[in-house]
Structures are given as C-alpha cells and as structure tokens.
Write an enzyme that holds these catalytic residues in place. Structure first.
Site, PDB file in Angstrom:
ATOM      1  N   SER A 143       0.864  -1.187   0.000  1.00 37.13           N
ATOM      2  CA  SER A 143       0.000   0.000   0.000  1.00 37.13           C
ATOM      3  C   SER A 143       0.898   1.234   0.000  1.00 37.13           C
ATOM      4  O   SER A 143       2.090   1.140   0.339  1.00 37.13           O
ATOM      5  CB  SER A 143      -0.849  -0.016   1.277  1.00 37.13           C
ATOM      6  OG  SER A 143      -1.556   1.195   1.454  1.00 37.13           O
ATOM      7  N   TYR A 156      -2.083  -0.938  10.651  1.00 44.08           N
ATOM      8  CA  TYR A 156      -2.210  -1.282   9.222  1.00 44.08           C
ATOM      9  C   TYR A 156      -0.915  -0.931   8.489  1.00 44.08           C
ATOM     10  O   TYR A 156      -0.401  -1.729   7.692  1.00 44.08           O
ATOM     11  CB  TYR A 156      -3.397  -0.535   8.616  1.00 44.08           C
ATOM     12  CG  TYR A 156      -3.618  -0.821   7.139  1.00 44.08           C
ATOM     13  CD1 TYR A 156      -4.171  -2.026   6.710  1.00 44.08           C
ATOM     14  CD2 TYR A 156      -3.266   0.122   6.166  1.00 44.08           C
ATOM     15  CE1 TYR A 156      -4.376  -2.290   5.362  1.00 44.08           C
ATOM     16  CE2 TYR A 156      -3.470  -0.130   4.810  1.00 44.08           C
ATOM     17  CZ  TYR A 156      -4.021  -1.339   4.417  1.00 44.08           C
ATOM     18  OH  TYR A 156      -4.216  -1.599   3.071  1.00 44.08           O
TER      19      TYR A 156
HETATM   20  N1  LIG Z   1      -8.586  -0.132  -1.683  1.00 43.78           N
HETATM   21  C1  LIG Z   1      -7.522   0.539  -1.377  1.00 43.78           C
HETATM   22  O1  LIG Z   1      -7.549   1.791  -1.347  1.00 43.78           O
HETATM   23  C2  LIG Z   1      -6.224  -0.160  -1.067  1.00 43.78           C
HETATM   24  C3  LIG Z   1      -5.048   0.604  -1.008  1.00 43.78           C
HETATM   25  C4  LIG Z   1      -3.859  -0.025  -0.714  1.00 43.78           C
HETATM   26  C5  LIG Z   1      -3.828  -1.392  -0.499  1.00 43.78           C
HETATM   27  N2  LIG Z   1      -4.987  -2.114  -0.548  1.00 43.78           N
HETATM   28  C6  LIG Z   1      -4.901  -3.556  -0.301  1.00 43.78           C
HETATM   29  O2  LIG Z   1      -5.517  -4.224  -1.373  1.00 43.78           O
HETATM   30  C7  LIG Z   1      -5.921  -5.523  -0.960  1.00 43.78           C
HETATM   31  C8  LIG Z   1      -7.340  -5.777  -1.422  1.00 43.78           C
HETATM   32  O3  LIG Z   1      -8.227  -4.915  -0.720  1.00 43.78           O
HETATM   33  P1  LIG Z   1      -9.480  -4.221  -1.410  1.00 43.78           P
HETATM   34  O4  LIG Z   1      -9.232  -2.772  -1.390  1.00 43.78           O
HETATM   35  O5  LIG Z   1      -9.824  -4.892  -2.671  1.00 43.78           O
HETATM   36  O6  LIG Z   1     -10.600  -4.472  -0.269  1.00 43.78           O
HETATM   37  P2  LIG Z   1     -11.894  -5.399  -0.240  1.00 43.78           P
HETATM   38  O7  LIG Z   1     -12.842  -5.066  -1.324  1.00 43.78           O
HETATM   39  O8  LIG Z   1     -12.386  -5.319   1.171  1.00 43.78           O
HETATM   40  O9  LIG Z   1     -11.304  -6.851  -0.535  1.00 43.78           O
HETATM   41  C9  LIG Z   1     -10.568  -7.542   0.427  1.00 43.78           C
HETATM   42  C10 LIG Z   1     -10.515  -8.996   0.036  1.00 43.78           C
HETATM   43  O10 LIG Z   1      -9.756  -9.689   1.033  1.00 43.78           O
HETATM   44  C11 LIG Z   1     -10.472 -10.819   1.407  1.00 43.78           C
HETATM   45  N3  LIG Z   1     -10.187 -11.239   2.766  1.00 43.78           N
HETATM   46  C12 LIG Z   1     -10.287 -10.540   3.919  1.00 43.78           C
HETATM   47  N4  LIG Z   1      -9.982 -11.335   4.977  1.00 43.78           N
HETATM   48  C13 LIG Z   1      -9.690 -12.549   4.452  1.00 43.78           C
HETATM   49  C14 LIG Z   1      -9.306 -13.793   5.010  1.00 43.78           C
HETATM   50  N5  LIG Z   1      -9.168 -13.978   6.325  1.00 43.78           N
HETATM   51  N6  LIG Z   1      -9.091 -14.839   4.175  1.00 43.78           N
HETATM   52  C15 LIG Z   1      -9.235 -14.688   2.835  1.00 43.78           C
HETATM   53  N7  LIG Z   1      -9.590 -13.541   2.247  1.00 43.78           N
HETATM   54  C16 LIG Z   1      -9.820 -12.500   3.061  1.00 43.78           C
HETATM   55  C17 LIG Z   1     -11.936 -10.478   1.235  1.00 43.78           C
HETATM   56  O11 LIG Z   1     -12.666 -11.676   1.002  1.00 43.78           O
HETATM   57  P3  LIG Z   1     -13.641 -12.403   2.053  1.00 43.78           P
HETATM   58  O12 LIG Z   1     -14.148 -11.359   3.005  1.00 43.78           O
HETATM   59  O13 LIG Z   1     -14.720 -12.981   1.184  1.00 43.78           O
HETATM   60  O14 LIG Z   1     -12.787 -13.453   2.684  1.00 43.78           O
HETATM   61  C18 LIG Z   1     -11.883  -9.636  -0.027  1.00 43.78           C
HETATM   62  O15 LIG Z   1     -11.968 -10.455  -1.165  1.00 43.78           O
HETATM   63  C19 LIG Z   1      -5.728  -5.545   0.564  1.00 43.78           C
HETATM   64  O16 LIG Z   1      -4.515  -6.209   0.873  1.00 43.78           O
HETATM   65  C20 LIG Z   1      -5.626  -4.075   0.924  1.00 43.78           C
HETATM   66  O17 LIG Z   1      -4.909  -3.866   2.111  1.00 43.78           O
HETATM   67  C21 LIG Z   1      -6.167  -1.535  -0.848  1.00 43.78           C
END
Ligand SMILES: NC(=O)c1ccc[n+]([C@@H]2O[C@H](COP(=O)([O-])OP(=O)(O)OC[C@H]3O[C@@H](n4cnc5c(N)ncnc54)[C@H](OP(=O)(O)O)[C@@H]3O)[C@@H](O)[C@H]2O)c1
Length: 248
Positions: A143, A156
């Site tokens: 991130s 985080y």
């Molecule tokens: N969106 C942003 O602005 C942003 C910025 C920087 C980094 N990120 C990173 O990008 C990645 C994806 O996040 P996102 O933004 O797409 O958020 P999101 O829409 O909330 O997706 C998160 C995903 O992680 C899965 N997850 C959570 N806990 C889990 C577990 N215990 N086992 C397996 N899967 C799990 C969720 O699936 P289930 O709940 O179905 O298990 C979901 O598919 C994360 O690592 C996040 O930190 C996001």
C-alpha cells in the site's frame, strides 16, 4: 489474448471483491487460467460461473488466509487441476483503522494474521512448486501505507511495511530459482476496504476523504497484468500508484 498472460495459471487470494475480483476478471478476459480464493464462497463461485460462461477457465476455492492448510489447498488445487502455478497474487487484506489509544487489540491481531501471516502462508504454499519448476512469480499487495505512516493507521501501516520487507527478502532469496517477485502498493481505490472499520467516526472520516479522491480498481488490475506479461528475464519488483488527487 495478451502476450504473456494467456495460459498462465494465476492464483488470487481475496478475490471476492475489490482489487482481487477486478484482477480475476481482467486476467481471465485476457486468457489466463484463474484460481480464486476468499471466505465468501458464494461470491467467488458466482464470479467463477460468470467467467466460465464467457469461455474462461476459473476455479473457486473457499479460502481463509489465516488458515495455512486452506491456503495450501488453494495453491495445490491449481497445481492438481492445471499442472502448475505460474503466479500467486497475495491480495487478501483488511484495514480496520483506529488510533492505538482505542486499544482495538483484537483488530491488531486480525490485521497481522490476514495482512502478514496470510501473505507468508501464500508464499509457503507456492514456493515448493515454483522452486521445483524453477519458474514462478509471487506478487504481494502492500500500500502507499507501506511507504508512509499516518496517525490512526499505525498497525495497518506496520503490516504493509512488513509486506514490503518480506517481499524484498523473498526477492533476494528466490533468485537461484528463477522466481520473480513484485510488490504492488496502491493508493486510495474504491473497494469494500472501509466497510470493516468498526469505529464509526473513523469510518465516516475515511469515507468522506476517500470518496473525494479514490480511483477505480482498473489501475491495479492492469499493474498486475503488466508485471506478469513482461518477458521472463524482466523482474518488475515494485509498482506504487496513487490517485492524482491523493495528497499523502
Ligand atoms: N482499496 C484501497 O484503497 C487499497 C489501497 C492499498 C492497499 N490495498 C490492499 O488491497 C488488498 C485488497 O483490498 P481491497 O481494497 O480490494 O478491499 P476489499 O474489497 O475489502 O477486498 C478484500 C478482500 O480480502 C479478502 N479477505 C479478507 N480477509 C480474508 C481472510 N481472512 N481470508 C481470505 N480472504 C480475506 C476479502 O474476502 P472475504 O471477506 O470474502 O474473505 C476480499 O476479497 C488488501 O490487501 C488491501 O490492504 C487496498
């Protein structure tokens, strides 16, 4: 079809929403075979059915990344069904933000379990297969918060700094096995990430800020596609992007 993507076997954790889901779609549309994991099995099964109906090869496996056996099963399913794993996208992550003084200790544990140990379990599951073939690519999602630390986001940020540290060590350790490693560090992207902030005042503040600047998940999906479609002798080690409007 896109050069370097078609026929690659790609395993994606956290593919039930947001960045993981968008990447599964993007790569499947470009001819990759995609094995998707998440806990919300209804969501990944529906996504798999939708992509299969358009001619893609997709398998959904219920996976909680805090359970090392389930992560191994996810990766082993790819190898058993398709003969190999070419790419692992360690994408699953959570971000229940709160200042340290609110002592959300269960959330600290959970972030470490999902964001750090989940990535390590993915590496543990994929590495033996990739070492044996002397080929593979591990992509870990950090991130902007893996590069900076903001008050209120300390734990985080610590987990995402850890993802970068272990990815850098991984990069150096797997050189003898011809394995490529990439860290992708997104800025604010519209996903479900803020839905799981339990402190309502923090959630509202973040929603207000993010809704003004966030971009869609396409840049992330294209970043993954870029990293894996470069020629085999090119190792794209790090990609950092932000919305143009993001100040920090
Ligand atoms: N969106 C942003 O602005 C942003 C910025 C920087 C980094 N990120 C990173 O990008 C990645 C994806 O996040 P996102 O933004 O797409 O958020 P999101 O829409 O909330 O997706 C998160 C995903 O992680 C899965 N997850 C959570 N806990 C889990 C577990 N215990 N086992 C397996 N899967 C799990 C969720 O699936 P289930 O709940 O179905 O298990 C979901 O598919 C994360 O690592 C996040 O930190 C996001």
């Amino acid at each position: 079809m896109s050069h370097g993507i078609e026929d690659k076997v790609v395993v994606i954790t956290g593919a039930s929403s947001g960045l993981g889901e968008a990447t599964a779609r993007h790569l499947a549309e470009r001819g990759a075979t995609v094995v998707i994991g998440a806990r919300r099995v209804d969501r990944i099964k529906a996504l798999a059915a939708e992509l299969i109906a358009t001619g893609s090869e997709v398998v959904a496996v219920e996976t909680d990344v805090t359970d090392r056996d389930q992560v191994k099963t996810l990766v082993d399913t790819a190898v058993e069904r398709f003969g190999r794993i070419d790419v692992l996208l360690n994408n699953a992550g959570i971000m229940p933000l709160a200042p340290l003084e609110r002592l959300k200790i269960d959330e600290w544990d959970r972030m470490i379990d999902v964001n750090v140990k989940g990535v390590l379990y993915g590496i543990a599951a994929a590495l033996p297969h990739m070492k044996a073939r002397k080929s593979g690519h591990i992509i870990n999602v950090s991130s902007v918060y893996g590069h900076v630390v903001d008050p209120g986001a300390t734990v985080y940020c610590a987990t995402k700094h850890a993802v970068r540290a272990l990815s850098e060590g991984l990069r150096k350790e797997v050189k003898p096995y011809n394995i490529r490693t990439t860290i992708i560090s997104p800025g604010a992207v519209s996903t479900e990430l803020l839905d799981h902030i339990s402190e309502k005042d923090i959630q509202t503040g973040n929603r207000d800020f993010v809704s003004k600047i966030a971009i869609g998940p396409g840049t992330f999906a294209r970043s993954v596609a870029f990293a894996i479609s470069e020629p085999d002798d090119v190792d794209i080690n790090e990609i950092l992007f932000r919305p143009t409007a993001q100040p920090v």
